[in-house]
Design an enzyme around this catalytic site. Structure first.
Site, mmCIF file in Angstrom:
data_model
loop_
_atom_site.group_PDB
_atom_site.id
_atom_site.type_symbol
_atom_site.label_atom_id
_atom_site.label_comp_id
_atom_site.label_asym_id
_atom_site.label_seq_id
_atom_site.Cartn_x
_atom_site.Cartn_y
_atom_site.Cartn_z
ATOM 1 N N GLU A 22 3.799 -59.216 3.479
ATOM 2 C CA GLU A 22 3.243 -60.341 2.695
ATOM 3 C C GLU A 22 2.650 -61.383 3.634
ATOM 4 O O GLU A 22 1.608 -61.969 3.345
ATOM 5 C CB GLU A 22 4.307 -60.963 1.793
ATOM 6 C CG GLU A 22 5.006 -59.990 0.839
ATOM 7 C CD GLU A 22 4.092 -59.061 0.079
ATOM 8 O OE1 GLU A 22 2.950 -59.456 -0.226
ATOM 9 O OE2 GLU A 22 4.510 -57.920 -0.220
ATOM 10 N N HIS A 25 -0.778 -60.364 4.846
ATOM 11 C CA HIS A 25 -1.810 -60.530 3.815
ATOM 12 C C HIS A 25 -2.535 -61.873 3.952
ATOM 13 O O HIS A 25 -3.647 -62.019 3.460
ATOM 14 C CB HIS A 25 -1.196 -60.480 2.418
ATOM 15 C CG HIS A 25 -1.170 -59.113 1.790
ATOM 16 N ND1 HIS A 25 -2.241 -58.251 1.818
ATOM 17 C CD2 HIS A 25 -0.203 -58.472 1.072
ATOM 18 C CE1 HIS A 25 -1.926 -57.136 1.156
ATOM 19 N NE2 HIS A 25 -0.696 -57.251 0.700
ATOM 20 N N MET A 63 4.960 -60.597 -3.527
ATOM 21 C CA MET A 63 3.580 -60.999 -3.772
ATOM 22 C C MET A 63 3.130 -62.068 -2.795
ATOM 23 O O MET A 63 3.814 -63.070 -2.581
ATOM 24 C CB MET A 63 3.448 -61.498 -5.218
ATOM 25 C CG MET A 63 2.048 -61.898 -5.606
ATOM 26 S SD MET A 63 0.901 -60.493 -5.503
ATOM 27 C CE MET A 63 -0.603 -61.362 -5.083
HETATM 28 N N1 PHE Z 1 0.138 -57.324 -3.642
HETATM 29 C C1 PHE Z 1 1.541 -57.017 -3.556
HETATM 30 C C2 PHE Z 1 1.754 -56.414 -2.181
HETATM 31 O O1 PHE Z 1 1.391 -55.330 -1.885
HETATM 32 C C3 PHE Z 1 2.047 -56.058 -4.560
HETATM 33 C C4 PHE Z 1 1.985 -56.508 -5.987
HETATM 34 C C5 PHE Z 1 0.984 -56.047 -6.815
HETATM 35 C C6 PHE Z 1 2.939 -57.341 -6.505
HETATM 36 C C7 PHE Z 1 0.923 -56.425 -8.138
HETATM 37 C C8 PHE Z 1 2.906 -57.712 -7.818
HETATM 38 C C9 PHE Z 1 1.903 -57.245 -8.632
HETATM 39 O O2 PHE Z 1 2.200 -57.021 -1.302
HETATM 40 ZN ZN ZN Z 2 0.342 -55.659 -0.140
#
Ligand code: PHE
Ligand code: ZN
Length: 859
Positions: free
Chosen positions: A298, A301, A263
């Site tokens: 990550e 992001h 995450m």
């Molecule tokens: N957003 C995270 C990712 O793609 C995935 C994720 C979604 C993790 C929901 C935990 C809960 O990198």
């Molecule tokens: Zn992601």
């Protein structure tokens, strides 16, 4: 957003929030079963006609609410609480109690091992406090953590540490501030005891960033690869996209209990330990690869997701499709681009095509959602990345970069839509993408039918392409899409000319004429998997052979070889007891084995049979038993026919001491394929060879290759090696996941009682998603024979388990049901057995929304 009666949310119902929250102060008094959360929000009314404030909240014990310092009463609603007649601008203070220890859903604040941690995407923050839990409400956070000092020497949250101190009764506190406004799904805290690895990264503008990696005690030596990967990702994003990191510190924490991979919480990533920890003895080459790619994902992001986030959850692919595409580009630059691409194509064909033709079919930007957690899907992620890749193909490398620059410059600090992204691409390139936008709203996999003729008299090649998308569960009417179709013209003799280009298919049917093609030629279509589409195209064997031998693109050669093998398997499945290896495959394998040393990883991919899942996706209906049997027969024939080759090649491939380094990785990949064929030879010699390979191995990749080969062929040797393996690794949970998965994937008459034994194992726990996935996930997704037993006992077994798991962790339960809802291709008998089980679930009174949505759509 309003919720209709059935509980589904619609994209078309989106309305902006009537209130904004500029600042949020959070205080956590961390206790195992009773953590006190105080939240102080600065709120402003944006829509003057609105008198009430509705806040989201779930499983919270409300203690008190104050508006501008005055205690207030609230009404409880289905979603949370309502405050009536609120002022235009005010300070809202809320005190709640939560119970981290008994939180097994692993959303909100929970305990993983000994540590407190959070998971707020998508809607976990409402389990922490009452709030406007939607991504378009962005606030600046200040967070104070108070906890027992001995048990929790580290107190972490997003942003920068600005103060800390001691408190009474052996407690201490830390105050963190994140200068960047963010949606609540990016909030995170961690409190616990860890080992820490430190490093630094100097950004392109000369800023020093502190890097900190937190792992379970005793695991420092397994953290190096993740930290190195992080530095590579940081440098790559600067160089490729001009994107620099923006805080003074970047923290990554590895936890054992996690629903997903990782995450991207601002400045404080939380990872499933499986995507952090690696050393040669315990991790495979694939693990090393995955760690590098998830760490990068990550990190990327931070710009595509955090600095620019989603307006609402229907826009999830805005950040996920784009970030997957970026991590794919990164991986391609770090290792072999062709191999990376081949593996992405496999994921699309095995999993995304199945989703698109099943009851959960949805566009990459869904228009209706019951449970958001169900839309963290291969469609949103991987097809989403394919859609971005098509933009990249259509605009070219520099056009795509211009579009990215425009997107970032225009929307930094905002919560935006997929349409805003395409608009930026369009504006930066003056290119009309209106037709292309359909990829965002239309679900289903287009099928491109190909008609190709070479005309000797005109020295012409005529190519006719027709596109069609079949109706899907969610959408009956389909329209033509804008499809970039990569092609390569190859002469049957291998001589000139070779022509590669990308055609823009925008109508239902288009014809292309290529002049000056003097010698007999064929064309490879959809080269490099230029679009997430299926092909309806049966070139003659000689044409496929020409492509395999002469195409310039490695992925195209691989694809053609897979097609040749697939066709042989389908032919086998229609006849009983085929004993002869087709001439075409003899020639193919002879050729491939002859050049194995030149491109070992590519040849390994080409020598491997297409998976059962990939084969299924090429057919309307499947005869499951016949297809499995045919695949096995062909494999056995190839093993026997080339027995000496497999052996000789395997011997040549041995490596020096392990290192995760490209040439070694490629050799290990090919040697693993050799072993998988050698295990099919029922000879003392090959058993001996497998046993020795196991004993000789100094790394997890080679060890697992032996175990997998023995497992696939159900050799008695498997049991003795697995016992040895368990003795060695029983204290290491990540390695034991591999052991569990090997057992659970074994095709065996007793597979169900095997599963029962596994779940009674001391290292097994239904509370740990990694364990659940390694046993039940492997069984349901990959133990095709066991799961699809004709008597339906496999389906019943999964269903019994889901009923138990659903009350513990609905998110994980809903992922596990996937193979059982994609049943349309199966025979009537099995479909009936599955429906019986789905009905059992449907009638269960306390089924979670996660499972309910899937079961109801499947029935
Ligand atoms: N957003 C995270 C990712 O793609 C995935 C994720 C979604 C993790 C929901 C935990 C809960 O990198
Ligand atoms: Zn992601």
């Amino acid at each position: 957003m309003s919720s209709s009666q059935s509980g589904t949310m619609k994209l078309s119902d989106y309305t902006p929030s009537a209130f904004s929250i500029s600042d949020l102060y959070l205080e956590f008094d961390l206790q195992d079963k009773e953590t006190r959360v105080t939240a102080v929000s600065q709120i402003r009314k944006l829509d003057n006609s609105c008198t009430d404030l509705d806040l989201d909240g779930k499983q919270l014990t409300l203690k008190a609410v104050w508006v501008n310092g005055i205690e207030t009463t609230v009404t409880h609603t289905e979603q949370g609480i309502r405050l009536t007649d609120v002022p235009d601008q005010f300070e809202l203070k809320i005190e709640t109690l939560i119970d981290p220890v008994n939180n097994h859903a692993l959303e909100g604040l929970y305990k993983s091992g000994g540590a407190f941690c959070t998971q707020c995407e998508a809607q976990g923050f409402r389990r922490i406090t009452y709030f406007l839990d939607r991504p378009d409400v962005m606030a600046k956070y200040r967070v104070k953590l108070i906890a027992d000092k001995q048990a929790n020497p580290y107190l972490l949250a997003n942003g920068n540490l600005i103060d800390k101190g001691e408190a009474e009764q052996g407690r201490h506190w830390a105050l963190w501030e994140d200068p960047f406004p963010k949606p609540c799904y990016l909030f995170a805290l961690v409190a616990g005891d860890f080992d820490k690895l430190d490093d630094t990264f100097t950004t392109c503008s000369g800023k020093q960033v502190k890097l900190q990696l937190f792992v379970d005690k005793g695991n420092v030596s397994r953290g190096r690869h993740a930290l190195d990967s992080l530095k590579k990702a940081m440098a790559w994003d600067e160089q490729k996209y001009g994107l620099e990191y923006d805080l003074d510190i970047y923290m990554v924490v590895a936890v054992d209990f996690f629903n997903m991979g990782a995450m991207e919480n601002k400045g404080l990533n939380i990872f499933n330990s499986k995507y952090v920890l690696a050393d040669a003895a315990s991790a495979t080459d694939q693990d090393y690869f995955n760690i590098e790619s998830v760490i990068a994902h990550e990190y990327f992001h931070n710009w595509t997701g955090n600095r620019i986030t989603c307006r609402d959850w229907f826009q999830l692919s805005l950040k996920e499709g784009l970030t997957v595409f970026r991590d794919q580009q990164f991986s391609a630059d770090m290792a072999s681009a062709a191999i990376v691409r081949i593996n992405q194509v496999k994921i699309m064909r095995e999993h995304q095509f199945a989703e698109d033709s099943g009851p959960m079919a949805h566009p990459i930007r869904p228009s209706e959602v019951m449970e958001m957690n169900n839309f963290y899907s291969v469609t949103v992620y991987d097809k989403g990345a394919e859609v971005i890749r098509m933009l990249h193909t259509l605009l070219g490398e520099s056009g795509f970069r211009r579009g990215m620059d425009c997107y970032i410059e225009r929307h930094d600090g905002q919560a935006v839509t997929c349409d805003d992204f395409v608009q930026a691409m369009e504006d930066a390139n003056q290119k009309d993408l209106s037709l292309f936008r359909r990829w965002y709203s239309q679900s289903g996999t287009p099928v491109i039918s190909v008609n190709c003729q070479w005309h000797q008299s005109q020295q012409q090649l005529r190519l006719e392409l027709t596109q069609n998308t079949a109706p899907t569960a969610d959408q009956s009417i389909k329209q033509p899409l804008h499809i970039p179709v990569g092609i390569e013209i190859v002469t049957l003799s291998g001589g000139e000319p070779k022509i590669s280009e990308v055609l823009s298919l925008t109508e239902q049917k288009q014809t292309y004429v290529f002049e000056n093609i003097p010698s007999p030629s064929t064309v490879a279509v959809l080269t490099g998997f230029s679009a997430p589409a299926k092909l309806n195209y049966q070139p003659a064997e000689a044409e496929l052979m020409a492509v395999i031998l002469h195409a310039s693109d490695a992925v195209t050669r691989w694809d053609a070889s897979q097609q040749l093998i697939s066709e042989a398997i389908f032919k086998f499945s229609q006849r009983d007891n085929e004993k002869e290896l087709p001439e075409s495959l003899k020639r193919l394998f002879q050729g491939l084995l002859g050049q194995a040393h030149t491109e070992p990883a590519l040849i390994a991919e080409m020598l491997e049979l297409p998976s059962f899942e990939t084969l299924s996706q090429q057919q309307e209906k499947i005869d499951l038993d016949a297809l499995l049997k045919a695949r096995k027969q062909l494999k056995a024939l190839l093993a026997v026919n080339f027995a000496e080759h497999w052996r000789a090649l395997f011997e040549k491939l041995s490596n020096s001491a392990y290192s995760y380094e490209q040439t070694q990785v490629e050799r290990r990949r090919l040697s693993g394929v050799c072993l998988s064929y050698l295990a099919c030879l029922d000879s003392d010699e090959s058993l001996e060879l497998l046993q020795q390979a196991y004993e000789k191995s100094d790394n997890m990749t080679d060890t697992l290759a032996v175990l997998k080969a023995c497992q696939a062929e159900n050799l008695p040797l498997f049991d003795s090696l697995m016992q040895d393996f368990e003795q060695k690794w029983h204290d290491d949970s990540l390695v034991m996941d591999k052991w569990f998965a090997l057992h659970a994937g074994r095709q065996h008459p007793q597979s169900l009682s095997n599963l029962q034994l596994l779940m009674a194992h001391s290292r097994y726990s239904i509370n740990n998603p990694n364990r659940v996935r390694s046993v039940m996930g492997t069984f349901a997704f990959y133990n095709t024979e066991g799961f699809h037993r004709r008597d339906g006992s496999g389906y019943k077994f999964l269903t019994d388990y889901l009923l138990e798991l659903d009350s513990v962790n609905p998110q994980v339960a809903a992922r596990l049901i996937t193979p059982m809802i994609q049943y349309a291709k199966l025979d009537e008998h099995r479909q009936h057995q599955i429906r019986l089980q789905l009905l059992r679930l449907f009638e269960h009174k306390t089924l979670s929304r996660d499972l309910y949505e899937k079961v109801q759509k499947a029935l």
